[in-house]
Design an enzyme around this catalytic site. Structure first.
Site: not given
Length: 420
Positions: A118, A308, A400, A22-23, A123-124
């Protein structure tokens, strides 16, 4: 809204095919914006996030055709009509920010909404923006959007990342392929998804060296062409299903699995008493004897233990013999699955970025709620080893990142079904 019903049913036996990552796919798809020529991705996963990225690219004027049941994505960006990535699409998924670098590199302008996804920490996107500014972009943040311009094109530069960021490395890597001159990315992310992106970009004509190390060098070119590229195996799906026989016994072969994608994770499984063997088709996983042993886990950027897989590993350690400590160093606020595991009889204490897990002999089925993508599948793993029934609600998170979970686990003997 759908839920997943799981009945604890003992050991698993069979094979599970592992999808494309996915990533990786979510990073490769925006690369189509870098060229007028077709880009085709094979081994694509069939997930809601992929559909969201398809929608986003379509809103910009790209053409994305889903072929062979969704496992092939044929894309073309020969007629991009918009440089505006709208909030209503971007808010659904943080990976949407990855259209920023390609749009800016090819067209000299982009307006991209600040992303959603999520709720597992800030997570900027500041590292993305600092990298693009180093390449000469003019940025203005207003009304929830990044307004970016490079009227004379991007220019190669040395980009020093203060901390390792996969997304920022990906955005800068794509942008640098069309920048004038040489770009050096220092303290770059080393994940397999970065290596996969670099290989695809190289097939498109990019000049890249050093992917998989902390220093990536890109020599900008005037234009990129088309390519066909197979998406790398999803190491997070792989690790998740490796934990299924570890937590409830049995033996499962993961088709397409590779140890090199998860070396640190496999070391922890070995220490816990889980056997991982290479086969002609992938990896075979089984529990050696009785209960697994407690191990300590620290999440780190690749090649360390993946953040993850932290939630899924916690599910396993809930039934381990002894006490384990998990330290989360990547994302804050990523132990939200712990209270749900407590409902199933787990013994967990959370203090900031540390979770102490005291293993119990047996978990109990209970109604639980998924809080994010990885938490949702950790609850399913725990349910496989629990006595009685577990209902996992809010599984839209699950869709997702995991395709056909019920089908894959059922094929190995699990009693699992989706209910409305």
């Amino acid at each position: 809204m759908d839920s997943i019903l799981v009945r604890g049913n003992g050991p698993l036996k069979g094979q599970i095919p592992i999808a494309g990552a996915k990533n990786a796919c979510l990073t490769l798809m925006p690369a189509t914006l870098l060229t007028e020529e077709p880009l085709t991705l094979t081994n694509a996963p069939r997930l809601s996030d992929i559909r969201t990225m398809t929608q986003l690219l379509g809103s910009l004027g790209a053409e994305v055709a889903s072929l062979q049941g969704g496992q092939v994505l044929a894309m073309s960006s020969h007629d991009i009509s918009s440089r505006h990535a709208d909030y209503e699409i971007v808010r659904k998924m943080r990976a949407s920010i990855l259209v920023l670098g390609p749009l800016l590199a090819r067209f000299g302008e982009a307006e991209v909404s600040l992303p959603g996804g999520c709720a597992i920490g800030a997570r900027p996107v500041d590292l993305h923006l600092r990298a693009l500014e180093a390449l000469g972009a003019e940025l203005d943040l207003r009304d929830g959007y990044v307004h970016a311009k490079a009227p004379k094109g991007l220019v190669g530069a040395v980009v020093d990342f203060p901390i390792v960021s996969v997304g920022a490395t990906e955005n800068a890597l794509m942008a640098a392929t069309l920048a004038k001159g040489t770009t050096v990315l220092n303290n770059a992310a080393r994940e397999p998804e970065i290596v996969d992106l670099a290989r695809c970009l190289r097939r498109m004509g990019a000049q890249i060296e050093g992917e998989g190390t902390s220093t990536i060098t890109i020599q900008g070119v005037d234009r990129l062409g088309g390519a066909t590229h197979a998406v790398v195996t999803d190491r997070i799906e792989l690790g998740t299903y490796m934990l299924a026989p570890a937590i409830c016994g049995g033996e499962v072969e993961l088709l397409g699995g590779r140890i090199d994608l998860l070396a640190a994770f496999c070391e922890k499984l070995d220490a816990a008493g889980v056997s991982v063997e290479e086969t002609a088709n992938g990896l075979k996983v089984s529990r050696r004897n009785g209960r697994v042993r407690a191990v300590d886990v620290v999440t780190e950027p690749f090649p360390g233990f993946p953040t993850d897989l932290q939630a899924q590993m916690m599910a396993l350690l809930c039934t381990a013999e002894g006490t384990s400590v998990l330290e989360e160093r990547i994302f804050e606020n990523r132990f939200m699955h712990a209270p749900e595991l407590l409902r199933m009889g787990a013994r967990i204490e959370v203090h900031g970025g540390h979770a102490t897990v005291h293993g119990v002999e047996k978990l109990r089925g209970a109604p639980v709620m998924a809080t994010d993508l990885r938490a949702s599948v950790s609850l399913i793993l725990a349910a496989l080893a629990a006595e009685g029934e577990t209902i996992v609600s809010r599984v839209y998170h699950l869709d997702r990142g995991y395709e056909r979970v019920e089908e894959k686990l059922s094929a190995c003997g699990a009693l699992i079904e989706r209910i409305s």
